[in-house]
Scaffold this active site. Structure first.
Site, PDB file in Angstrom:
ATOM      1  N   LYS A  34       0.924  -1.275  -0.164  1.00 42.36           N
ATOM      2  CA  LYS A  34      -0.025   0.012   0.087  1.00 42.36           C
ATOM      3  C   LYS A  34       0.915   1.277  -0.111  1.00 42.36           C
ATOM      4  CE  LYS A  34      -0.065  -0.557   4.885  1.00 42.36           C
ATOM      5  NZ  LYS A  34      -0.471  -1.504   5.838  1.00 42.36           N
ATOM      6  N   ARG A 129      -8.685  -0.561  16.581  1.00 43.22           N
ATOM      7  CA  ARG A 129      -8.853  -0.050  15.303  1.00 43.22           C
ATOM      8  C   ARG A 129     -10.037  -0.646  14.253  1.00 43.22           C
ATOM      9  NH1 ARG A 129      -3.074   1.116  12.018  1.00 43.22           N
ATOM     10  NH2 ARG A 129      -3.868  -1.183  11.175  1.00 43.22           N
ATOM     11  N   TYR A 254      18.284  29.991   7.140  1.00 44.33           N
ATOM     12  CA  TYR A 254      17.288  30.650   7.620  1.00 44.33           C
ATOM     13  C   TYR A 254      17.369  30.571   9.190  1.00 44.33           C
ATOM     14  CZ  TYR A 254      14.621  30.313   3.197  1.00 44.33           C
ATOM     15  OH  TYR A 254      14.157  30.224   1.898  1.00 44.33           O
ATOM     16  N   MET A 302      13.374  24.056   1.500  1.00 42.76           N
ATOM     17  CA  MET A 302      12.643  23.268   0.895  1.00 42.76           C
ATOM     18  C   MET A 302      13.341  22.557  -0.144  1.00 42.76           C
ATOM     19  SD  MET A 302       9.747  24.649  -1.738  1.00 42.76           S
ATOM     20  CE  MET A 302       8.552  25.438  -0.370  1.00 42.76           C
TER      21      MET A 302
HETATM   22  C1  LIG Z   1       0.441  -2.288   6.551  1.00 43.64           C
HETATM   23  C2  LIG Z   1       0.057  -3.543   7.053  1.00 43.64           C
HETATM   24  C3  LIG Z   1       0.736  -4.454   7.387  1.00 43.64           C
HETATM   25  C4  LIG Z   1       2.420  -4.591   7.250  1.00 43.64           C
HETATM   26  O1  LIG Z   1       2.851  -4.198   8.486  1.00 43.64           O
HETATM   27  P1  LIG Z   1       4.205  -3.880   8.421  1.00 43.64           P
HETATM   28  O2  LIG Z   1       4.510  -3.299   9.793  1.00 43.64           O
HETATM   29  O3  LIG Z   1       4.880  -2.624   7.625  1.00 43.64           O
HETATM   30  O4  LIG Z   1       5.138  -5.042   8.407  1.00 43.64           O
HETATM   31  C5  LIG Z   1       0.294  -5.872   7.886  1.00 43.64           C
HETATM   32  N1  LIG Z   1      -0.989  -5.788   8.099  1.00 43.64           N
HETATM   33  C6  LIG Z   1      -2.022  -4.969   7.999  1.00 43.64           C
HETATM   34  C7  LIG Z   1      -3.348  -5.055   8.371  1.00 43.64           C
HETATM   35  C8  LIG Z   1      -1.567  -3.525   7.298  1.00 43.64           C
HETATM   36  O5  LIG Z   1      -2.434  -2.511   7.019  1.00 43.64           O
END
Ligand SMILES: *Cc1c(COP(=O)(O)O)cnc(C)c1O
Length: 359
Positions: A34, A129, A254, A302
């Site tokens: 992701k 969550r 800066y 920047m």
């Molecule tokens: C992003 C995610 C992972 C991976 O987690 P890492 O800490 O990057 O290994 C595993 N399970 C779920 C549900 C996630 O959203």
């Protein structure tokens, strides 16, 4: 041309996948890609990880991008769907949503789909969550199993809150509670993120879900990828574009935040927060100039940042600079910036071109 780039080492990515396999030999691997593959380029990562057993993404748009690029592995929508209008596309592509609450379950039951779809049931074992409460896991399963829009309940998954801390026994509690409340249900189980994959073998089950370790980063608190034989995948590199010979008392950048304590050389690097380098780093954070560590001084701008070249008096414009990656762990930069490596990797800005290495 501006030299600021990320180099993406695909051989390192594959090496890290092999490390995940070796650490969880009995499990299949759902690679978390992701957020644009944690900033590495989602499609590039998916192609390099063709040995992964499946991919985990955050939303339908990411999943469709993968399918349209010819990725054929199972694709899990880790947060399920965000509206009933997504269900037909999910079914058509055979994506696998994680169903995590009663509203999703109802929408799934009420939908009219051209074909049923496979789902995971997501259970909340203590992260608080996403996921059905433990006490509702059995009932949610029965409803999914009875739902005509569900082709198959692949299994039950949960997510761990504190697996990065090996001293925290909450992880063992979460694993035990998850197994207890899903006992007797058929299908597979998935619990482990990277931290659990490396640190909590009891969590492995049928599917592990590594993300950050695939990119070469230690998932454990205070850890370094190298300690787990992981290799950094992303190197953020740039070069010196100016070298200044300053006098004692001269202020740099800066706010004049750095004042030269003596006559000295200061280098200007062509990278800043507009590239994704964190502005809030503590003074003295290391930067590699020609492979040697020098401390950052003054404020990050920047497009530029400045470094103390007293240890590199012969440095000149054009010399290569590494901000993190090969030779300079991103974990270390994250600690200086008061954040985690995930955030630094994800927020490299679009203007930074990526070049592949080890294809
Ligand atoms: C992003 C995610 C992972 C991976 O987690 P890492 O800490 O990057 O290994 C595993 N399970 C779920 C549900 C996630 O959203």
């Amino acid at each position: 041309m501006r030299a600021t780039q990320v180099v993406i080492d695909l051989a390192a990515l594959r090496h890290n996948l092999a490390r995940a396999r070796a650490a969880a030999p009995g499990s299949r691997i759902l690679a978390a890609i992701k957020a644009n593959g944690y900033g590495h380029g989602m499609l590039r990562v998916a192609r390099a990880l063709e040995q992964a057993d499946g991919f985990g993404v955050a939303c339908l748009a990411e999943a469709i991008q993968l399918r349209e690029a010819g990725v054929n592995q199972p694709i899990v929508l880790l947060e399920g769907f965000f509206g009933a209008d997504e269900l037909e596309a999910i079914a058509r592509h055979r994506f696998i949503p994680a169903i995590h609450n009663a509203a999703q379950l109802e929408q799934l039951e009420q939908a009219h789909l051209s074909q049923p779809l496979p789902v995971w049931l997501k259970v909340d074992s203590g992260m608080h969550r996403l996921g059905f409460p433990l006490a509702q896991a059995q009932e949610a399963w029965q409803r999914l199993d009875a739902c005509s829009n569900v082709a198959e309940v692949v299994g039950c998954m949960t997510h761990l809150a504190n697996a990065d801390n090996l001293d925290d026994c909450f992880t063992a509690d979460q694993i035990a509670a998850f197994h207890l409340h899903t006992s007797g249900l058929p299908g597979q189980r998935s619990i482990a993120n990277s931290a659990a994959l490396l640190g909590w073998p009891d969590s492995h089950a049928e599917w592990v879900r590594p993300g950050i370790m695939l990119y070469g980063v230690s998932p454990l608190l205070g850890g370094r990828g190298e300690q787990h034989d992981l290799r950094p995948v992303m190197t953020l590199r740039s070069e010196l574009i100016a070298v200044k010979h300053l006098k004692r008392g001269d202020a740099v950048g800066y706010g004049g935040a750095f004042v030269c304590p003596e006559d000295m050389t200061v280098g200007v690097v062509a990278a800043g927060y507009g590239d994704g380098y964190p502005r809030h780093v503590a003074n003295g954070v290391p930067v590699l100039v020609k492979g040697q560590r020098v401390p950052l001084v003054g404020r990050v701008s920047m497009d530029m940042l400045t470094v103390d070249l007293r240890g590199q008096p012969a440095a000149h414009p054009g010399d290569p600079v590494v901000l993190w990656g090969e030779g300079l762990p991103v974990e270390e930069i994250a600690e200086h910036a008061g954040t985690i490596p995930y955030e630094l990797l994800c927020r490299v800005m679009p203007r930074v071109d990526a070049v592949e290495n080890g294809a």
